[in-house]
Design a protein around this motif. Structure first.
Motif, PDB file in Angstrom:
ATOM      1  N   MET A  34     -28.303  26.021 -19.373  1.00 56.16           N
ATOM      2  CA  MET A  34     -29.624  25.661 -20.254  1.00 56.16           C
ATOM      3  C   MET A  34     -30.653  26.383 -19.216  1.00 56.16           C
ATOM      4  SD  MET A  34     -31.275  24.793 -22.962  1.00 56.16           S
ATOM      5  CE  MET A  34     -32.632  24.733 -23.894  1.00 56.16           C
ATOM      6  N   ILE A  35     -30.624  24.985 -17.901  1.00 55.67           N
ATOM      7  CA  ILE A  35     -31.439  25.667 -17.048  1.00 55.67           C
ATOM      8  C   ILE A  35     -31.660  26.491 -16.736  1.00 55.67           C
ATOM      9  CG2 ILE A  35     -32.387  24.579 -14.926  1.00 55.67           C
ATOM     10  CD1 ILE A  35     -31.456  21.914 -15.521  1.00 55.67           C
ATOM     11  N   ALA A  36     -29.948  27.323 -16.151  1.00 55.96           N
ATOM     12  CA  ALA A  36     -30.234  28.139 -15.210  1.00 55.96           C
ATOM     13  C   ALA A  36     -30.268  29.465 -15.978  1.00 55.96           C
ATOM     14  CB  ALA A  36     -28.941  28.871 -15.268  1.00 55.96           C
ATOM     15  N   GLU A  37     -29.888  29.578 -17.689  1.00 50.53           N
ATOM     16  CA  GLU A  37     -30.800  30.776 -18.135  1.00 50.53           C
ATOM     17  C   GLU A  37     -32.203  31.139 -18.842  1.00 50.53           C
ATOM     18  OE1 GLU A  37     -28.064  33.154 -18.287  1.00 50.53           O
ATOM     19  OE2 GLU A  37     -26.969  32.060 -17.316  1.00 50.53           O
ATOM     20  N   SER A  38     -32.294  29.666 -18.599  1.00 51.20           N
ATOM     21  CA  SER A  38     -33.836  29.806 -19.357  1.00 51.20           C
ATOM     22  C   SER A  38     -34.769  29.770 -17.729  1.00 51.20           C
ATOM     23  CB  SER A  38     -34.457  28.324 -19.543  1.00 51.20           C
ATOM     24  OG  SER A  38     -33.646  27.684 -20.750  1.00 51.20           O
ATOM     25  N   GLY A  39     -34.494  29.430 -16.440  1.00 50.77           N
ATOM     26  CA  GLY A  39     -34.853  30.416 -15.578  1.00 50.77           C
ATOM     27  C   GLY A  39     -35.040  32.153 -15.368  1.00 50.77           C
ATOM     28  N   HIS A  40     -33.553  31.918 -15.973  1.00 53.67           N
ATOM     29  CA  HIS A  40     -33.033  33.918 -15.645  1.00 53.67           C
ATOM     30  C   HIS A  40     -34.485  34.257 -16.738  1.00 53.67           C
ATOM     31  CE1 HIS A  40     -30.156  37.032 -14.910  1.00 53.67           C
ATOM     32  NE2 HIS A  40     -31.158  36.789 -15.246  1.00 53.67           N
ATOM     33  N   TYR A  41     -34.283  33.860 -17.671  1.00 57.57           N
ATOM     34  CA  TYR A  41     -35.435  34.185 -18.781  1.00 57.57           C
ATOM     35  C   TYR A  41     -36.873  34.652 -18.486  1.00 57.57           C
ATOM     36  CZ  TYR A  41     -36.452  35.761 -23.092  1.00 57.57           C
ATOM     37  OH  TYR A  41     -36.994  36.722 -24.702  1.00 57.57           O
ATOM     38  N   ALA A  42     -36.908  33.523 -17.996  1.00 57.80           N
ATOM     39  CA  ALA A  42     -38.542  33.272 -17.278  1.00 57.80           C
ATOM     40  C   ALA A  42     -38.652  34.071 -16.463  1.00 57.80           C
ATOM     41  CB  ALA A  42     -38.774  31.554 -16.586  1.00 57.80           C
ATOM     42  N   LEU A  43     -38.030  34.265 -15.353  1.00 61.09           N
ATOM     43  CA  LEU A  43     -37.977  36.247 -14.809  1.00 61.09           C
ATOM     44  C   LEU A  43     -38.396  36.951 -15.390  1.00 61.09           C
ATOM     45  CD1 LEU A  43     -39.008  35.605 -11.829  1.00 61.09           C
ATOM     46  CD2 LEU A  43     -35.874  36.289 -11.260  1.00 61.09           C
ATOM     47  N   VAL A  44     -37.441  37.238 -16.287  1.00 65.68           N
ATOM     48  CA  VAL A  44     -37.471  38.312 -17.038  1.00 65.68           C
ATOM     49  C   VAL A  44     -38.548  38.739 -17.676  1.00 65.68           C
ATOM     50  CG1 VAL A  44     -35.795  40.063 -18.865  1.00 65.68           C
ATOM     51  CG2 VAL A  44     -35.129  38.430 -17.173  1.00 65.68           C
ATOM     52  N   LEU A  45     -39.668  37.137 -18.374  1.00 65.60           N
ATOM     53  CA  LEU A  45     -40.347  37.411 -19.207  1.00 65.60           C
ATOM     54  C   LEU A  45     -41.748  37.833 -17.913  1.00 65.60           C
ATOM     55  CD1 LEU A  45     -40.709  34.253 -21.786  1.00 65.60           C
ATOM     56  CD2 LEU A  45     -40.758  37.041 -22.209  1.00 65.60           C
ATOM     57  N   ALA A  46     -41.668  36.953 -17.400  1.00 69.53           N
ATOM     58  CA  ALA A  46     -42.387  37.731 -16.626  1.00 69.53           C
ATOM     59  C   ALA A  46     -42.360  38.754 -15.852  1.00 69.53           C
ATOM     60  CB  ALA A  46     -42.391  36.707 -14.761  1.00 69.53           C
ATOM     61  N   LEU A  47     -41.604  39.616 -15.954  1.00 68.55           N
ATOM     62  CA  LEU A  47     -41.169  40.875 -15.883  1.00 68.55           C
ATOM     63  C   LEU A  47     -42.592  41.578 -16.860  1.00 68.55           C
ATOM     64  CD1 LEU A  47     -40.559  43.455 -14.568  1.00 68.55           C
ATOM     65  CD2 LEU A  47     -38.457  43.380 -15.625  1.00 68.55           C
ATOM     66  N   GLY A  48     -42.341  41.516 -18.302  1.00 66.13           N
ATOM     67  CA  GLY A  48     -42.489  41.665 -19.283  1.00 66.13           C
ATOM     68  C   GLY A  48     -44.029  41.901 -19.323  1.00 66.13           C
ATOM     69  N   LEU A  49     -44.400  40.490 -19.313  1.00 63.59           N
ATOM     70  CA  LEU A  49     -45.920  40.745 -18.803  1.00 63.59           C
ATOM     71  C   LEU A  49     -46.977  41.279 -17.592  1.00 63.59           C
ATOM     72  CD1 LEU A  49     -45.596  36.711 -19.127  1.00 63.59           C
ATOM     73  CD2 LEU A  49     -46.781  38.001 -21.125  1.00 63.59           C
ATOM     74  N   ALA A  50     -46.346  40.951 -16.070  1.00 60.07           N
ATOM     75  CA  ALA A  50     -46.349  42.314 -15.377  1.00 60.07           C
ATOM     76  C   ALA A  50     -46.701  43.365 -15.638  1.00 60.07           C
ATOM     77  CB  ALA A  50     -45.606  42.213 -14.432  1.00 60.07           C
ATOM     78  N   LEU A  51     -45.757  43.504 -16.694  1.00 59.48           N
ATOM     79  CA  LEU A  51     -45.992  45.843 -16.533  1.00 59.48           C
ATOM     80  C   LEU A  51     -46.827  45.642 -17.898  1.00 59.48           C
ATOM     81  CD1 LEU A  51     -41.974  46.004 -17.526  1.00 59.48           C
ATOM     82  CD2 LEU A  51     -43.564  47.407 -15.512  1.00 59.48           C
ATOM     83  N   ILE A  52     -46.981  44.275 -18.949  1.00 58.96           N
ATOM     84  CA  ILE A  52     -48.486  44.620 -19.375  1.00 58.96           C
ATOM     85  C   ILE A  52     -49.584  44.219 -18.547  1.00 58.96           C
ATOM     86  CG2 ILE A  52     -49.590  44.026 -21.660  1.00 58.96           C
ATOM     87  CD1 ILE A  52     -47.015  43.102 -22.679  1.00 58.96           C
ATOM     88  N   GLN A  53     -49.627  43.822 -16.992  1.00 59.89           N
ATOM     89  CA  GLN A  53     -50.892  43.428 -17.169  1.00 59.89           C
ATOM     90  C   GLN A  53     -51.640  44.742 -16.086  1.00 59.89           C
ATOM     91  OE1 GLN A  53     -50.448  40.222 -14.859  1.00 59.89           O
ATOM     92  NE2 GLN A  53     -51.658  40.442 -13.250  1.00 59.89           N
ATOM     93  N   SER A  54     -49.988  45.679 -16.057  1.00 57.08           N
ATOM     94  CA  SER A  54     -50.678  46.404 -14.771  1.00 57.08           C
ATOM     95  C   SER A  54     -50.998  47.770 -16.006  1.00 57.08           C
ATOM     96  CB  SER A  54     -49.644  47.210 -14.019  1.00 57.08           C
ATOM     97  OG  SER A  54     -48.097  47.124 -14.964  1.00 57.08           O
ATOM     98  N   ILE A  55     -50.719  48.020 -16.859  1.00 58.12           N
ATOM     99  CA  ILE A  55     -51.444  49.018 -17.972  1.00 58.12           C
ATOM    100  C   ILE A  55     -52.488  47.958 -18.426  1.00 58.12           C
ATOM    101  CG2 ILE A  55     -50.594  50.963 -19.472  1.00 58.12           C
ATOM    102  CD1 ILE A  55     -47.614  50.010 -18.570  1.00 58.12           C
ATOM    103  N   VAL A  56     -52.619  47.459 -19.745  1.00 59.72           N
ATOM    104  CA  VAL A  56     -53.588  47.667 -20.485  1.00 59.72           C
ATOM    105  C   VAL A  56     -54.892  47.565 -20.751  1.00 59.72           C
ATOM    106  CG1 VAL A  56     -54.285  45.897 -22.293  1.00 59.72           C
ATOM    107  CG2 VAL A  56     -52.181  46.663 -22.469  1.00 59.72           C
TER     108      VAL A  56
END
Lengths: 369, 659
Positions: B1-23
Motif C-alpha cells: 500500500m505504501i509502496a504502491e501509493s508512493g509509486h503512483y504519486a510519482l507517476v501523477l507528478a509526471l502527469g502534472l509536470a507534463l501539463i505544467q510544461s505546456i498549458v
C-alpha cells in the motif's frame, strides 16, 4: 480495493489542482512588475542617502539612471489587458480530466505491482508458524553464531537446515565448523560430504569422496557414507563396484530403514535387480537430485503421476498436495507446480483450516500469489 | 500500500509536470491569466505528490520492507534508524528521487513566493522547471525506479555500503543537491527571459535569492563532502581532484561567477547577455555532474549506477537541455538590449575580471575532468591529478584572490585604482608582515607557502578594510560608525564575510599541505609514536560488537611534554553482510589543528599498522566555506533592493560598452 480508492483520491486531487485556477475567471491578479522594482530602488536611494551611506552627487547620478530605466520599463509594459480564452481553458480542463488519469494509468500499470501487499519487517516477524519463521530462525541462529562462532551445537543445528534451504555452500561451511567444534564423527563427515556433493549439483566430487571415505573409516557401517561411495563408483562408471557396495549396504540394513527403497532403486539402476518402487517420500525426491538426469526423471515422474492421480480422487490430503507441488518444483516444472497448487486450493477450498495449512505450506515453497 | 501509493504519486507528478510544461506557455502566448496560473497550482501539487512519494520511500526503508527491491538492496533490518533514513538517498534510485523532490520544492517555492514576479515570467519559469522535472521523472520511472517490487521478499537486506553509513550521508547529498538543483531556477529564469525576449535589472533582482540559496547550499555541500572524505576514507586527504569532486566544483565556480555578474546586472543593468549565458552554463555543469556520477563513465564511491541505459538516458537529457538552451541563447541573445556603460577600472570592471578568472578556472577543471575520460575512450590510460591543477588552477586562483580586496572598494561605473590601493595599504602591510614572520618562523617547506599565507591575510585584511571604510571606522566618531554599521546593507556584510572566508580557507590549505607531518608504522601494545610534539602510546586493542558490524578499537593515550591530553580511539569496522570494512579515524582537535589516527591491517602477532597525521590549522579549510555560506545567508536575508550608485563623471572620460 483500498489501494485503488487511494489512487482515485490522489488522481482527483491532481486534477483538482489543474482545474482550480481555470475556474477563476479574469480577476485582477496581484503580480509584480519591473516598474515596481525600479520604484523600490528609487526609494532605496533616498534611504541610503539619509543613512549617509552614499554621497549626494552619487545619489543624484543613481536617481537619473534608475529613472531612465523606469521610463523604459513603463513604456514596454504590455498595453493589452489580460484576455481570457474560453476555448483554450476548456481544452486545458479536458487535458486534466482525461489526460491525467490516462497518463497515470498507462505509465503505472506496466511498472507497478498493485497486487503486492506491503511486507514490513514487523509483519514478517509476527508471521510465525509459516515457512518464514524457519528462515527467520536461520537468520537469528546465524547472527548468534556470528557473535559466538565456537558454539558447536549451534552449527550442528544450523547445517541441516541450510541444506534444506538449498544454501549448500553455507551448509558446507557450517558442517566444517561443526566438525571443528564438536569433534569427529562418521555422521558429520558423511553429512559434510553430502553437502559438498549437493553444492556440486549432485556430483560426488573428489573432495566429497574424501569426506565419505573418512566417514567410512570412522564407521564402516555408516549407511550414508556407503550409499554415496556407491554413487561415486557409479558416477565413475564402475557399476559393478557400485552394485556391490549397495548390496552389502542392504544386507546389513534393518528392514525398516527409511533409506532402503532409495538404495534398492539405485541398485536396480546399475543392474543389481530386485528393486521395488518406493513410495514418494521427501527423502527420495531429495536424494533423486543426486542421480543422473535421465534416471531421476524416469523414476520421479512415475511416482509423481501416481500421486497426482490419487489426489485427483481424494483431494483432502494437504500433505499430499504439498508433496506433489514440491516434486514438480524439484523437477523444475514450475508451471505444473502452479497448476497443482491451484488444483489443491480448489480441492480444499471448503475447509478453512486445511486451506490455511496449504497456503502456509505453499508460501514455504515460494509459491504464494 | 505504501509502496504502491508512493509509486503512483510519482507517476501523477509526471502527469502534472507534463501539463505544467505546456498549458502555462499557451496561456502566456494568449495572455490568459487562468491558463498561466495553472503553472502555479500544478507546481504546488507536483511538490505534494513528489514529497509524498519520497516520504513513502523513507517509510519503506524505516520499516525494512524488503518486498521493495531498492530497500532490499540497500538496507538491513539491524541498521540504526538514522542510516535507514539516510540510506534512502545512499543509492542511485533513492538519490534521484531526492533530486526530483528538491527540484519540485524549488518549483513549489517559486509558485508560492513568486508573487512579486510578472505573471507571464512566472508561467515561463515554471514551465521550464516542468520540462526538467518531466525529463527526470521519466528517467526515474523508466530506468531507475525505486518502487519496483519483489514477489517473494527475502528475509534480510543486503545492507548499505559501509562507507556511507555515516552521519555525513545525512548532510552532504541533500546539501549538494539543494545546490545543484537550485541552479535550475536561474536556468529556468534565463530560458524564460530568452523566450520572452525581455531582460533587465528587475530580472536580476528576482533571480538573486534563488542563485544565492543554491550557492550557499553548494558551498556547504562541497565543504561537507570534503570533510567527510577527510575523516572517513582514512588517508587524511580532503581534496583529490577526483572527477566527482570536480563535477561539484565546476558548478560552484560558474555559480560564483553568476552571483557576481548578476550583481552587476541588478545594480547597473549591464552584462545581461553574459549573465544569461552563465545561468545556462551553471545548470548545464550541474547536469554534467549528474551524468558523470551516474553514467558509470567513472568509478568512485559516488558512482552507484553503472547501467549503460541510464548513462544513455542522462546523456540524452543532457544534450536536450544544454543543446536546446544554448541554441535558444544563440538565436535570441542578439535581440536583447544592451545595458549600462562603465569604464574598465570600476566595480563592474573588477567583477568582469572576477568572471573571467572564474570561467577560465572552471574551463581548466572541465578540461582536466573530461580529457582523461576522452583519452580513456581512445584506450590511453592517463590521469590528470594534482600537478596539473597546481600548474593551472592554482595560479588563476591566486590572481583572483589578489583582485578580491580591490573589487568591493572600487566605485561603480568609474573607479579610482590608485585611491583603492592606498586604502588597501594597511591590508598589504599586514600581509607583508605575516609573510616575514612565517618565513622567519619556519625556514622550511615551500618558499611559496609564506607568500600564499600572506595572500590569505591580504584577502582577509581587504575585507576588513572595506568594512571599516564604509562605516568610517577610525575616521569618524565611534557613534557615527556604529550608526553607519547598522545602516550598512547586510549584503555588504555578507560580501565581506564571504571574501574573508576565502582567505581563511586559503591559509588552512597552505598550512595543511606544507606543514603536515605523518607517522606510518606498525605498532604493538605500549609502543609510542612521536608526531609533531605529541606522544601517542598504543594502550591496546579491543573488539566490540556494533549493531550491524564488528569493530576493532585501538586506544591511544595522547600526551604532550609528559602531560596527558586525551585518549583517541580509532577503529576498524567489519560489515559482515557486505563483507567489507571501513576505517573510523579518530580526530583530536586542538584549536584549528587536528591529530588524526587511522588504523591499517592487523598482523598475526597482535601488532597493527597505524597512520598518524598532525595537520596544522586544517580546520580552517572548512571554516572558510562555512564563513562564506554565512556571508551568503546574510546577503540573502537582505531583502532590500540594491542600487549601484554610479560615480558621477568629473572629467570627460571615454566609456567602454558593457559587453
Amino acid at each position: 480495493m483500498t489501494l485503488w480508492f487511494v489512487f482515485a483520491l490522489m488522481t482527483v486531487a491532481a486534477i483538482f489542482a489543474v482545474l482550480l485556477p481555470l475556474g477563476r475567471s479574469g480577476r485582477a491578479q496581484n503580480q509584480g512588475s519591473e516598474v515596481a522594482v525600479y520604484k523600490d530602488q528609487l526609494a532605496e536611494i533616498e534611504r541610503d542617502l539619509a543613512a549617509g551611506l552614499i554621497a549626494a552627487p552619487e545619489a543624484e547620478a543613481a536617481r537619473v539612471e534608475i529613472s531612465r530605466r523606469l521610463l523604459a520599463a513603463a513604456g514596454s509594459e504590455p498595453a493589452s489587458e489580460p484576455t481570457s480564452s474560453l476555448k483554450w481553458r476548456r481544452a486545458a480542463a479536458v487535458l486534466a480530466l482525461a489526460g491525467l488519469p490516462l497518463i497515470a494509468i498507462s505509465v503505472y500499470m506496466p511498472l507497478g505491482s498493485p497486487r503486492l501487499q506491503d511486507f514490513p519487517l514487523a509483519q514478517r516477524e509476527r508471521g510465525a508458524g509459516s515457512g518464514m519463521a524457519l528462515e527467520n530462525l536461520v537468520v537469528q541462529v546465524e547472527q548468534h553464531l556470528e557473535k559466538n562462532p565456537t558454539d558447536g551445537r549451534g552449527w550442528n543445528v544450523l547445517a541441516p537446515v541450510l541444506v534444506r534451504l538449498g544454501r549448500f555452500d553455507d551448509a558446507v561451511r557450517a558442517y566444517r565448523n561443526s566438525l571443528t567444534y564438536n569433534g569427529e564423527s562418521s555422521e558429520r563427515r558423511a553429512d559434510l560430504g553430502e553437502a559438498i556433493a549437493a553444492a556440486a549439483g549432485g556430483v560426488v566430487t573428489a573432495e566429497a569422496k574424501t569426506e565419505f571415505e573418512r566417514a567410512h573409516g570412522l564407521n564402516a557401517d555408516d549407511p550414508k557414507a556407503n550409499y554415496f561411495l556407491g554413487l561415486a563408483a557409479e558416477q565413475d562408471g564402475r557399476k559393478d563396484d557400485a552394485a556391490n557396495i549397495w548390496r552389502a549396504l542392504l544386507a546389513k540394513a534393518p528392514a525398516d530403514a527409511p533409506w532402503r527403497p532409495l538404495v534398492q532403486t539405485s541398485l536396480a539402476r546399475v543392474g543389481g535387480g530386485g528393486a521395488t518402487m518406493p513410495a514418494l517420500s521427501d527423502e527420495t525426491v531429495a536424494a533423486s537430485k543426486d542421480m543422473n538426469e535421465g534416471d531421476r526423471n524416469a523414476m520421479v515422474r512415475g511416482m509423481v503421476e501416481r500421486l497426482a492421480t490419487r489426489l485427483k480422487q481424494n483431494g483432502d490430503d494437504v500433505e499430499g498436495w504439498l508433496r506433489l507441488v514440491r516434486a514438480y518444483l524439484v523437477m523444475g516444472d514450475r508451471d505444473k507446480a502452479m497448476g497443482a497448487s491451484t488444483d489443491a486450493r480448489q480441492a480444499v477450498a471448503n475447509d478453512a483450516a486445511r486451506l490455511r495449512q496449504l497456503n502456509e505450506g505453499l508460501k514455504t515453497l515460494g509459491l504464494d500469489g | 500500500m505504501i509502496a504502491e501509493s508512493g509509486h503512483y504519486a510519482l507517476v501523477l507528478a509526471l502527469g502534472l509536470a507534463l501539463i505544467q510544461s505546456i498549458v502555462p506557455l499557451i496561456g502566456a502566448r494568449l495572455r490568459d491569466a487562468a491558463l498561466m496560473n495553472v503553472a502555479r497550482s500544478a507546481a504546488l501539487a507536483q511538490l505534494l505528490f513528489v514529497g509524498a512519494s519520497f516520504i513513502a520511500l523513507v517509510m519503506l526503508h524505516v520499516n525494512s520492507d524488503f518486498s521493495v527491491a531498492n530497500v532490499y538492496e540497500n538496507s538491513h533490518s539491524m541498521k540504526p534508524l538514522i542510516y535507514k533514513i539516510t540510506g534512502v538517498w545512499g543509492n542511485h534510485e533513492g538519490s534521484m528521487l531526492l533530486w526530483v523532490s528538491i527540484l519540485a520544492s524549488f518549483g513549489g517555492m517559486v509558485a508560492a513566493f513568486g508573487n512579486n514576479l510578472p505573471l507571464s515570467l512566472r508561467a515561463h519559469v515554471l514551465a521550464v522547471q516542468a520540462w526538467i522535472a518531466s525529463a527526470f521523472y521519466l528517467f526515474i520511472l523508466v530506468t531507475s525506479n525505486p518502487f519496483l517490487r519483489i514477489a517473494n521478499p527475502p528475509i534480510e537486506g543486503r545492507d548499505l555500503n559501509p562507507v556511507l553509513q555515516d552521519i555525513g550521508l545525512a548532510v552532504h547529498p541533500p546539501m549538494l543537491y539543494l545546490g545543484y538543483v537550485g541552479f535550475s531556477i536561474s536556468f529556468s529564469f534565463a530560458i524564460a527571459a530568452l523566450m520572452e525576449g525581455r531582460i533587465d535589472a528587475a530580472w536580476a533582482r528576482w533571480v538573486r535569492p534563488w542563485t544565492l540559496v543554491a550557492w550557499i547550499f553548494l558551498t556547504l555541500g562541497i565543504a561537507m563532502g570534503s570533510y567527510w572524505a577527510y575523516y572517513e576514507l582514512g588517508w587524511g586527504g580532503w581534496w583529490f581532484w577526483d572527477p566527482v569532486e570536480n563535477a561539484s566544483l565546476m558548478p560552484w565556480l560558474a555559480g560564483t561567477a553568476l552571483l557576481h555578474s548578476a550583481l552587476v546586472m541588478e545594480k547597473r543593468n549591464a552584462l545581461k547577455v553574459w549573465t544569461i549565458l552563465l545561468s545556462i552554463l551553471t545548470f548545464s555543469l550541474s547536469l554534467l555532474g549528474t551524468f558523470l556520477v551516474r553514467s558509470g563513465v567513472i568509478t568512485s564511491v559516488h558512482a552507484f549506477a553503472t547501467d549503460p541505459t541510464r548513462g544513455v538516458f542522462i546523456l540524452l537529457i543532457l544534450c536536450l537541455f544544454i543543446g536546446g538552451s544554448l541554441s535558444l541563447f544563440a538565436g535570441r541573445a542578439t535581440s536583447l538590449k544592451q545595458g549600462g556603460l562603465f569604464a574598465p577600472i570600476s566595480r563592474e570592471g573588477a567583477l568582469v575580471l572576477n568572471n573571467l578568472l572564474l570561467s577560465v578556472a572552471c574551463a581548466v577543471v572541465l578540461f582536466g575532468t573530461l580529457y582523461p575520460l576522452a583519452m580513456e575512450a581512445l584506450d590511453f590510460k592517463m590521469s590528470v591529478g594534482a600537478p596539473f591543477y597546481n600548474l593551472t588552477f592554482v595560479p588563476l586562483f591566486a590572481l583572483l584572490l589578489l583582485a578580491v580586496p580591490l573589487g568591493p572598494m572600487l566605485a561603480w561605473k568609474r573607479g579610482d585604482l590608485l585611491g583603492v590601493t592606498q586604502r588597501l595599504l594597511a591590508a598589504g602591510v599586514a600581509a607583508l608582515v605575516v609573510i616575514a614572520i612565517v618565513w622567519a618562523w619556519t625556514r622550511g617547506g615551500s618558499a611559496l607557502a609564506p607568500l600564499a599565507i600572506g595572500l590569505g591575510v591580504f584577502v582577509i585584511g581587504g575585507a576588513m578594510t572595506d568594512l571599516s571604510e564604509r562605516t568610517g571606522l577610525f575616521r569618524l566618531p565611534f557613534a557615527t560608525t556604529l550608526h553607519r554599521a547598522r545602516g550598512l546593507p547586510r549584503s555588504a556584510w555578507g560580501a565581506a564575510f564571504a571574501h574573508a572566508g576565502l582567505g581563511i580557507a586559503l591559509i588552512g590549505i597552505v598550512c595543511e599541505t606544507t606543514w603536515n607531518s605523518e607517522y606510518i608504522a606498525t605498532m604493538k601494545q605500549n609502543d609510542v609514536a612521536h608526531v609533531a610534539g605529541y606522544d601517542l602510546k598504543l594502550d591496546g586493542l579491543s573488539q566490540r560488537q556494533g549493531p550491524n558490524f564488528r569493530e576493532m578499537i585501538a586506544e591511544f593515550n595522547v600526551s604532550r611534554d609528559g602531560e596527558k591530553i586525551s585518549v583517541m580511539t580509532p577503529s576498524k569496522r567489519n560489515f559482515t553482510t557486505r563483507g567489507s570494512s571501513t576505517t573510523e579515524a579518530a580526530l583530536l582537535t586542538r584549536g584549528a589543528s587536528q591529530l588524526y589516527v587511522s588504523l591499517g591491517d592487523a598482523t598475526a602477532d597482535g601488532a597493527i599498522a597505524v597512520r598518524i597525521y598532525h595537520k596544522p590549522l586544517v580546520l580552517l579549510i572548512w571554516w572558510g566555506p562555512v564563513l562564506m555560506a554565512f556571508g551568503g545567508m546574510l546577503s540573502l536575508s537582505d531583502r532590500r533592493l540594491r542600487v549601484g550608485a554610479p560615480k558621477p563623471a568629473r572629467a570627460k572620460q571615454r566609456l567602454q560598452p558593457a559587453e
